[in-house]
Scaffold this active site. Structure first.
Site, PDB file in Angstrom:
ATOM      1  N   LYS A 108     -19.212 -15.895   1.331  1.00 36.24           N
ATOM      2  CA  LYS A 108     -20.639 -15.597   1.473  1.00 36.24           C
ATOM      3  C   LYS A 108     -21.283 -15.062   0.207  1.00 36.24           C
ATOM      4  CE  LYS A 108     -21.437 -13.310   5.406  1.00 36.24           C
ATOM      5  NZ  LYS A 108     -20.936 -12.295   6.368  1.00 36.24           N
ATOM      6  N   GLY A 113      -8.809  -8.935  -0.810  1.00 36.50           N
ATOM      7  CA  GLY A 113      -7.557  -9.381  -0.201  1.00 36.50           C
ATOM      8  C   GLY A 113      -7.196 -10.821  -0.522  1.00 36.50           C
ATOM      9  N   GLY A 150     -13.292  -3.809   0.305  1.00 36.55           N
ATOM     10  CA  GLY A 150     -14.679  -3.359   0.477  1.00 36.55           C
ATOM     11  C   GLY A 150     -15.043  -2.280  -0.523  1.00 36.55           C
ATOM     12  N   ARG A 163       0.830  -1.220   0.000  1.00 41.39           N
ATOM     13  CA  ARG A 163       0.000   0.000   0.000  1.00 41.39           C
ATOM     14  C   ARG A 163       0.859   1.262   0.000  1.00 41.39           C
ATOM     15  NH1 ARG A 163      -4.749  -2.235   3.860  1.00 41.39           N
ATOM     16  NH2 ARG A 163      -6.143  -2.817   2.163  1.00 41.39           N
TER      17      ARG A 163
HETATM   18  P1  AMP Z   1     -14.597 -13.533   1.154  1.00 38.97           P
HETATM   19  O1  AMP Z   1     -13.973 -12.739   2.249  1.00 38.97           O
HETATM   20  O2  AMP Z   1     -16.088 -13.545   1.178  1.00 38.97           O
HETATM   21  O3  AMP Z   1     -14.034 -13.219  -0.214  1.00 38.97           O
HETATM   22  O4  AMP Z   1     -14.233 -15.034   1.442  1.00 38.97           O
HETATM   23  C1  AMP Z   1     -12.930 -15.509   1.509  1.00 38.97           C
HETATM   24  C2  AMP Z   1     -12.942 -16.770   2.300  1.00 38.97           C
HETATM   25  O5  AMP Z   1     -13.833 -17.678   1.712  1.00 38.97           O
HETATM   26  C3  AMP Z   1     -11.615 -17.444   2.369  1.00 38.97           C
HETATM   27  O6  AMP Z   1     -11.119 -17.382   3.676  1.00 38.97           O
HETATM   28  C4  AMP Z   1     -11.926 -18.881   1.963  1.00 38.97           C
HETATM   29  O7  AMP Z   1     -11.318 -19.836   2.800  1.00 38.97           O
HETATM   30  C5  AMP Z   1     -13.421 -18.964   2.095  1.00 38.97           C
HETATM   31  N1  AMP Z   1     -14.009 -19.990   1.212  1.00 38.97           N
HETATM   32  C6  AMP Z   1     -13.796 -20.151  -0.093  1.00 38.97           C
HETATM   33  N2  AMP Z   1     -14.446 -21.229  -0.555  1.00 38.97           N
HETATM   34  C7  AMP Z   1     -15.091 -21.778   0.493  1.00 38.97           C
HETATM   35  C8  AMP Z   1     -15.915 -22.913   0.638  1.00 38.97           C
HETATM   36  N3  AMP Z   1     -16.205 -23.714  -0.389  1.00 38.97           N
HETATM   37  N4  AMP Z   1     -16.404 -23.173   1.861  1.00 38.97           N
HETATM   38  C9  AMP Z   1     -16.099 -22.378   2.912  1.00 38.97           C
HETATM   39  N5  AMP Z   1     -15.331 -21.290   2.827  1.00 38.97           N
HETATM   40  C10 AMP Z   1     -14.819 -20.982   1.633  1.00 38.97           C
END
Ligand code: AMP
Length: 392
Positions: free
Chosen positions: A197, A351, A374, A35
Site C-alpha cells: 500500500k 517483516g 511499524g 527477537r
Molecule cells: P507491506 O506490508 O505494505 O510492506 O506489503 C507487503 C506485501 O505487499 C507482501 O505480502 C507482498 O505480496 C505485497 N505486494 C508486493 N508487491 C505487490 C504487487 N505488485 N501487487 C500486490 N501486492 C504486492
C-alpha cells in the site's frame, strides 16, 4: 535518551521491557527466536554488571486476559538455553508473589514475568498497573524497539514511576542506525520502498524527500504513482484516493532534486497464484487490462541496481513484488542481493523485507536489520516514538 551503560546497575533490581513476541506453533514451540537473540546483549551486560534482573514482554494479542497459548513460558526455556543459566518464570505479572520473587533475586539472577498483555492495564496504560509493575524496581530499561510506538504501561507509563529509566543496548542500536536515515541530508542516500500500500509509505516519503538522493519505488505501491503519471496499469493495485498525493510528491521531488524512480517494466499476471501464466511487460508497453503488475521487470532491476551500487547509505522497507510466490519474487531477491553486495551502510526494516533477506541468504551482510516493522516506519516518518520520548 538516557542509556543503560551510563548508569549504575550493580545490585539494582532492573526491569527490562523486551520484545519477545515470537511466533509459536500449535505445540507452543518457538518457530523463530530472532527477537530473543536480539535481546541477549542487554541481558548479558546486566548479568556481568551484577544487576538483579526482571524481564517482561508481551506476546501476541491476548486482549487483556490469560490465554495459555500466549504464555511466555516457552521463552523462559529458550532464554535459559541461550544464556546457559537458569531463568526463573513467574506465572503472574504483578502481585505479592511477584514482589517477593523480585526481592529475593541475587546479582546475576533472572526472573521472567508472564505476558504483560494478560492484564488489560498494559495496553490501556493504566497507572495502577504501571505502579504495580514498578514496585521494587530501581532501574527500568526499555529494550523493546518494536513496541516503542505504543503508549502502553510498560513502555511509557512506568517511566514516570521508577527512579531511573534508560534505553537498552538494542533500543540504542535501533535509534542510532535509524537516525542516520532521518537526520541531515546525506550524499548518495538511496531509499528503497515497496510493499502493498502506498498509503502506508507516504509519510515516510514526505519526511525523507529532502534527505534522500534517490528514492526507488517498487511493489504494489508503485502502481498508484504510475497511474498518477497517466500510465495504464490494468488491474494492478491502485489506491485512487492517493493519486493527487502521489502527483504532489513527484512535483516536490523534482523541486528538491530528489531522484524518484518508478518501475519501467513489470512481471504481470491475471491473478496472484503459483504457476499462473506470466507476462513480461517491457518498457513502453502497457500492462494488459485484465492483468496486474506483480513484480518489477529486468530493466527496472538493472536501473535500481545501478543506483544501489553508487549508494553510501541504503534504507529498504517493503518488497518489490509478491515475493511470497516464486514467479513474482525475482525483483525482491535481486534487490536484496544487490544491497548485501555493496559496502554501503544498509538498514532494512519491515517483516517482509527481512524475510526476503533471509530467503536470499544474505541477512549477515546487512549493517542493521530492524526488529520493529511499524515502529521503524513511524521513526522514518519523523514521528517521535512515545517510548523513546519517555526516556528523554
Ligand atoms: P507491506 O506490508 O505494505 O510492506 O506489503 C507487503 C506485501 O505487499 C507482501 O505480502 C507482498 O505480496 C505485497 N505486494 C508486493 N508487491 C505487490 C504487487 N505488485 N501487487 C500486490 N501486492 C504486492
Amino acid at each position: 535518551m538516557k542509556y543503560l551503560k551510563d548508569i549504575k546497575a550493580k545490585d539494582e533490581c532492573v526491569l527490562v521491557r523486551n520484545d519477545f513476541n515470537v511466533p509459536l506453533n500449535q505445540k507452543r514451540e518457538i518457530l523463530d527466536d530472532t527477537r530473543i537473540r536480539a535481546s541477549l546483549p542487554t541481558i548479558e551486560y546486566l548479568i556481568e554488571t551484577g544487576a538483579r534482573i526482571v524481564l517482561c514482554s508481551h506476546l501476541g494479542r491476548p486482549q487483556g486476559e490469560f490465554k495459555p497459548e500466549f504464555s511466555l513460558k516457552p521463552v523462559a526455556h529458550r532464554l535459559s538455553e541461550l544464556l546457559d543459566r537458569p531463568v526463573q518464570f513467574e506465572a503472574e505479572i504483578t502481585g505479592e508473589k511477584v514482589d517477593a520473587a523480585k526481592a529475593s533475586l541475587k546479582p546475576g539472577e533472572i526472573l521472567l514475568l508472564e505476558n504483560l498483555r494478560f492484564h488489560p492495564g498494559e495496553t490501556g496504560n493504566d497507572p495502577d498497573f504501571a505502579r504495580d509493575l514498578a514496585r521494587g524496581i530501581d532501574v527500568y530499561v526499555n529494550n523493546a524497539f518494536g513496541t516503542s510506538h505504543r503508549d502502553h504501561a510498560s513502555i511509557t507509563g512506568i517511566t514516570r514511576l521508577v527512579p531511573v529509566a534508560v534505553a537498552g543496548l538494542l533500543l540504542k542500536k535501533e535509534v542510532d542506525y535509524l537516525s542516520l536515515a532521518v537526520e541531515k541530508p546525506s550524499e548518495n542516500y538511496v531509499l528503497i520502498l515497496g510493499g502493498a500500500k502506498v498509503s502506508d509509505k507516504i509519510p515516510v516519503i514526505n519526511n525523507l524527500l529532502d534527505r534522500a538522493t534517490t528514492i526507488l519505488i517498487g511493489g504494489g505501491m508503485a502502481y498508484t504513482f504510475l497511474k498518477a503519471q497517466g500510465v495504464k496499469v490494468g488491474m494492478s493495485k491502485v489506491e485512487d484516493a492517493y493519486l493527487p498525493m502521489c502527483r504532489e510528491i513527484m512535483e516536490k521531488a523534482k523541486k528538491s532534486g530528489c531522484k524518484l524512480m518508478l518501475p519501467v517494466d513489470h512481471v504481470a499476471a491475471v491473478k496472484i497464484e503459483a504457476n499462473v501464466t506470466i507476462r513480461m511487460v517491457e518498457k513502453g508497453k502497457e500492462i494488459p487490462e485484465d492483468m496486474m503488475g506483480l513484480d518489477i521487470g529486468y530493466e527496472t532491476v538493472e536501473r535500481y541496481m545501478a543506483e544501489i551500487r553508487r549508494a553510501a547509505l541504503i534504507v529498504w522497507n517493503g518488497p518489490m513484488g509478491v515475493f511470497e510466490v516464486d514467479d513474482f519474487s525475482g525483483g525482491t531477491m535481486a534487490i536484496a542481493k544487490a544491497i548485501a553486495d555493496v559496502s554501503a551502510t544498509s538498514i532494512v526494516g519491515g517483516g517482509d523485507s527481512v524475510a526476503a533477506l533471509i530467503k536470499a541468504g544474505v541477512s549477515a551482510n546487512i549493517s542493521h536489520i530492524s526488529t520493529g516493522g511499524g515502529a521503524s516506519l513511524e521513526f522514518l516518518s519523523g514521528k517521535i516514538l512515545p517510548g523513546i520520548e519517555a526516556l528523554s
